[in-house]
Design a protein around this motif. Structure first.
Motif, PDB file in Angstrom:
ATOM      1  N   ARG A 107     -22.893 -21.778 -14.444  1.00 57.42           N
ATOM      2  CA  ARG A 107     -23.581 -22.534 -15.296  1.00 57.42           C
ATOM      3  C   ARG A 107     -24.005 -21.602 -16.361  1.00 57.42           C
ATOM      4  O   ARG A 107     -24.763 -20.550 -16.049  1.00 57.42           O
ATOM      5  CB  ARG A 107     -24.813 -22.989 -14.591  1.00 57.42           C
ATOM      6  CG  ARG A 107     -25.738 -24.032 -15.370  1.00 57.42           C
ATOM      7  CD  ARG A 107     -27.030 -24.432 -14.602  1.00 57.42           C
ATOM      8  NE  ARG A 107     -27.908 -25.277 -15.463  1.00 57.42           N
ATOM      9  CZ  ARG A 107     -28.669 -24.678 -16.115  1.00 57.42           C
ATOM     10  NH1 ARG A 107     -29.037 -23.242 -16.116  1.00 57.42           N
ATOM     11  NH2 ARG A 107     -29.712 -25.209 -16.666  1.00 57.42           N
ATOM     12  N   ILE A 108     -23.842 -21.817 -17.633  1.00 57.32           N
ATOM     13  CA  ILE A 108     -24.071 -21.007 -18.876  1.00 57.32           C
ATOM     14  C   ILE A 108     -25.362 -21.278 -19.265  1.00 57.32           C
ATOM     15  O   ILE A 108     -25.933 -22.549 -19.349  1.00 57.32           O
ATOM     16  CB  ILE A 108     -23.339 -21.266 -19.854  1.00 57.32           C
ATOM     17  CG1 ILE A 108     -21.497 -20.996 -19.355  1.00 57.32           C
ATOM     18  CG2 ILE A 108     -23.551 -20.433 -21.182  1.00 57.32           C
ATOM     19  CD1 ILE A 108     -20.803 -21.344 -20.669  1.00 57.32           C
ATOM     20  N   PRO A 109     -26.376 -20.223 -18.957  1.00 54.55           N
ATOM     21  CA  PRO A 109     -27.794 -20.282 -19.125  1.00 54.55           C
ATOM     22  C   PRO A 109     -28.045 -20.427 -20.620  1.00 54.55           C
ATOM     23  O   PRO A 109     -29.512 -20.951 -20.828  1.00 54.55           O
ATOM     24  CB  PRO A 109     -28.380 -19.140 -18.746  1.00 54.55           C
ATOM     25  CG  PRO A 109     -27.199 -18.159 -18.917  1.00 54.55           C
ATOM     26  CD  PRO A 109     -25.890 -18.783 -18.571  1.00 54.55           C
ATOM     27  N   THR A 154     -27.161 -13.505 -22.277  1.00 57.55           N
ATOM     28  CA  THR A 154     -27.429 -14.436 -23.560  1.00 57.55           C
ATOM     29  C   THR A 154     -28.408 -13.426 -24.459  1.00 57.55           C
ATOM     30  O   THR A 154     -28.593 -12.364 -23.900  1.00 57.55           O
ATOM     31  CB  THR A 154     -28.575 -15.491 -23.237  1.00 57.55           C
ATOM     32  OG1 THR A 154     -29.455 -14.888 -22.580  1.00 57.55           O
ATOM     33  CG2 THR A 154     -27.638 -16.332 -22.131  1.00 57.55           C
ATOM     34  N   ALA A 155     -28.695 -13.927 -25.591  1.00 59.56           N
ATOM     35  CA  ALA A 155     -29.317 -12.879 -26.394  1.00 59.56           C
ATOM     36  C   ALA A 155     -30.779 -12.610 -26.181  1.00 59.56           C
ATOM     37  O   ALA A 155     -31.259 -11.761 -26.347  1.00 59.56           O
ATOM     38  CB  ALA A 155     -29.502 -13.932 -27.763  1.00 59.56           C
ATOM     39  N   ASN A 156     -31.461 -13.421 -25.189  1.00 61.49           N
ATOM     40  CA  ASN A 156     -32.554 -13.111 -24.753  1.00 61.49           C
ATOM     41  C   ASN A 156     -32.374 -12.491 -23.185  1.00 61.49           C
ATOM     42  O   ASN A 156     -33.485 -12.537 -22.344  1.00 61.49           O
ATOM     43  CB  ASN A 156     -33.589 -14.315 -24.439  1.00 61.49           C
ATOM     44  CG  ASN A 156     -32.938 -15.439 -23.465  1.00 61.49           C
ATOM     45  OD1 ASN A 156     -31.866 -15.300 -23.032  1.00 61.49           O
ATOM     46  ND2 ASN A 156     -33.617 -16.740 -23.394  1.00 61.49           N
ATOM     47  N   ARG A 157     -31.288 -11.838 -22.838  1.00 60.49           N
ATOM     48  CA  ARG A 157     -31.037 -10.996 -21.887  1.00 60.49           C
ATOM     49  C   ARG A 157     -31.020 -11.880 -20.513  1.00 60.49           C
ATOM     50  O   ARG A 157     -31.301 -11.278 -19.336  1.00 60.49           O
ATOM     51  CB  ARG A 157     -32.011  -9.832 -21.628  1.00 60.49           C
ATOM     52  CG  ARG A 157     -32.373  -9.002 -22.895  1.00 60.49           C
ATOM     53  CD  ARG A 157     -30.718  -8.130 -23.078  1.00 60.49           C
ATOM     54  NE  ARG A 157     -30.685  -7.330 -24.140  1.00 60.49           N
ATOM     55  CZ  ARG A 157     -29.748  -6.649 -24.560  1.00 60.49           C
ATOM     56  NH1 ARG A 157     -28.416  -6.868 -23.729  1.00 60.49           N
ATOM     57  NH2 ARG A 157     -29.744  -5.996 -25.303  1.00 60.49           N
ATOM     58  N   ARG A 158     -30.793 -13.072 -20.613  1.00 62.80           N
ATOM     59  CA  ARG A 158     -30.548 -13.712 -19.232  1.00 62.80           C
ATOM     60  C   ARG A 158     -29.077 -13.709 -18.948  1.00 62.80           C
ATOM     61  O   ARG A 158     -28.219 -13.588 -19.833  1.00 62.80           O
ATOM     62  CB  ARG A 158     -30.982 -15.162 -19.478  1.00 62.80           C
ATOM     63  CG  ARG A 158     -32.393 -15.255 -19.621  1.00 62.80           C
ATOM     64  CD  ARG A 158     -32.727 -16.992 -20.009  1.00 62.80           C
ATOM     65  NE  ARG A 158     -32.253 -17.771 -18.584  1.00 62.80           N
ATOM     66  CZ  ARG A 158     -32.205 -19.078 -18.791  1.00 62.80           C
ATOM     67  NH1 ARG A 158     -32.702 -19.700 -19.760  1.00 62.80           N
ATOM     68  NH2 ARG A 158     -31.996 -19.745 -17.780  1.00 62.80           N
TER      69      ARG A 158
END
Length: 526
Positions: free
Chosen positions: A341-343, A307-311
């Motif tokens: 599960r897409i975070p 994700t954009a926040n590095r998750r």
């Protein structure tokens, strides 16, 4: 100017062991192999060396030595067989890791190998000088838990000799073990001071040279070459020319592993499942095209969604046999993709083939529709079996579909292990069992079953026994065969096995447990 950097890893078998199992550092670590005198020590850790353990010492003496110090061998020592093949394999893997310092890294050809050779020609300016190069390389090995001794010289022979036998006047004062040879004049002077052991010649030749009063390379250089050749052959002369730089040696660079990866970076993150699924499938198609260009198939691949926040979230796909079939792999990827599960909004998708192997190609039949009954050979169902195994592992989990493998263990019920079928590189071995089909049972009990046995003498063969409520009369027997585990196990196993044939024609594998004199049935040949 040619520059060679030699990296010696002292006591490499023990260092490899400690790096892979750091929790064993508190125990005395001993490696041994069978010699004429029995099981003898090949290498031991520093703590064992301080206690008086030395290479060549029988393992029985090691046990006595520990007992004299009030220690129990089973509690204070970890003992394993010496495996030079595994040591070289790990060293070759380390050579590929060391390619970060030089584009050409080789493993020494001498056995047992414990030294890496790096071509450092022209690399010093990239590291801030040769001193800085030596320091950075040694620090790199220290970060992965390895002690090293380094030497930088003009040829392989000199670098190897100085790494193993660093001169006192050039070794770093802080004891880091880094030797730098700056000029040819200095190199020749240092070579003359090197011990004979620095020539990489066999121990028998070293012993002969010592008997002749030759202990240093400078002394050997004064002996006429004709006399050396007549007495000791060409090997000392070849090694002498190599360390002096008169004879060149060729390095073979370690082959870097091929990497197959594809990445998709989005300018605007998305959490739409169908869009993410489309990206994953396109990356899969790119990877399969890369593999097909090299005639390779995937054994294991991973996909990481970030994700954009590095998750991150990820999934893994393993296969029984290498495959580049788009349809088959898409089905396996779909199964795993449905479970994740897409975070959050995904910005980056990365897919990589972690393991791969050469594709198997088989010649197909001219008439595929011809039935087996009309053909001289049975049909090949290997592809169908592979697909079934992959689907089962994908749905049930990788550890749920396993195969048994033989393990070198004297205790029969522990002489195997279960390994996953998928995600493992294919292994081919020419190892054959030392026992024939009539010497080991077809069926083995998961654990030995106690039975009542009647024998002629306390230590004699069985004449009858009772099992599962039935009485069995022994017609013939073969044995005993003694099976005994090593003393280093906390619970030693000592058994006398018999192959028996009853009057009804059944054949069993039974044993007497020598500690308590109890009898057990372990398998049957029916």
């Amino acid at each position: 100017m040619k520059r060679i950097l030699a990296v010696w890893l002292p006591n490499w078998p023990i260092q490899r062991w400690q790096a892979s199992e750091p929790e064993q550092r508190d125990r005395v670590q001993v490696l041994s192999q069978v010699e004429r005198r029995g099981q003898c020590v090949v290498a031991c850790c520093d703590r064992g060396y301080q206690m008086g353990i030395r290479p060549g010492m029988p393992v029985a003496e090691v046990n006595t030595l520990l007992q004299a110090r009030g220690l129990s061998a089973t509690e204070a020592m970890t003992h394993r067989p010496y495996d030079p093949a595994a040591d070289r394999e790990a060293l070759e893997k380390l050579a590929r890791w060391a390619c970060r310092f030089s584009p050409c890294v080789d493993v020494e050809q001498r056995e047992p190998a414990d030294t890496l050779l790096l071509d450092a020609s022209g690399l010093a300016p990239l590291f801030g000088g040769e001193d800085s190069l030596l320091c950075q390389v040694q620090q790199g090995f220290a970060r992965i838990g390895l002690k090293s001794s380094l030497a930088l010289a003009g040829n392989i022979g000199t670098a190897w000799g100085l790494a193993h036998h660093p001169p006192a006047e050039l070794a770093q004062r802080d004891g880091t073990g880094r030797t730098l040879v700056s000029s040819d004049t200095e190199q020749e002077s240092l070579v003359r001071q090197l011990p004979i052991e620095a020539l990489r010649i066999p121990a028998t030749l070293i012993e002969t040279l010592h008997l002749l009063g030759l202990y240093h390379v400078g002394q050997l250089m004064q002996v006429p070459r004709g006399e050396l050749k007549a007495r000791l052959g060409m090997e000392p002369l070849v090694r002498l020319d190599q360390v002096l730089g008169h004879k060149t040696e060729v390095m073979q660079a370690a082959r870097l592993p091929q990497q197959f990866a594809a990445q998709w970076i989005l300018e605007h993150p998305t959490d739409h499942p169908e869009s993410i699924h489309t990206m994953v499938m396109r990356l899969l198609s790119q990877l399969l095209q890369q593999l097909a260009a090299h005639d390779l198939g995937a054994l294991k691949l991973t996909c990481v969604l970030q994700t954009a926040n590095r998750r991150e979230t990820s999934f893994e796909v393993g296969l029984f046999r290498p495959s580049s079939c788009n349809k088959h792999l898409r089905g396996l990827v779909d199964t795993q993709f449905e479970r994740i599960r897409i975070p959050g909004p995904i910005q980056e998708v990365t897919m990589q083939v972690v393991q791969f192997a050469r594709l198997e190609k088989r010649q197909q039949s001219l008439f595929q529709e011809m039935s087996w009954k009309d053909s001289s050979a049975p049909p090949d169902h290997s592809q169908e079996i592979s697909g079934l195994v992959d689907r089962l592992a994908s749905r049930l989990g990788r550890d749920a579909v396993v195969r048994p493998r033989l393990v070198a263990d004297a205790q029969p019920e522990l002489a195997f292990s279960h390994t996953p079928l998928v995600g493992q590189p294919p292994r081919r071995t020419t190892r054959r069992s030392e026992f024939g089909p009539l010497e080991r049972p077809w069926q083995l009990q998961s654990s030995p079953t106690p039975i009542d046995v009647t024998a002629v003498m306390p230590d004699g063969p069985p004449i009858q026994f009772r099992w599962q409520g039935e009485h069995h009369q022994v017609e013939r027997h073969w044995g005993p065969e003694r099976i005994e585990t090593g003393w280093w196990r906390r619970r030693a196993v000592r058994r006398d096995y018999y192959r028996v044939e009853t009057t009804t024609g059944h054949r069993f594998w039974i044993f007497r447990e020598l500690t308590r004199q109890n009898w057990y049935l372990h398998g049957s040949f029916d």
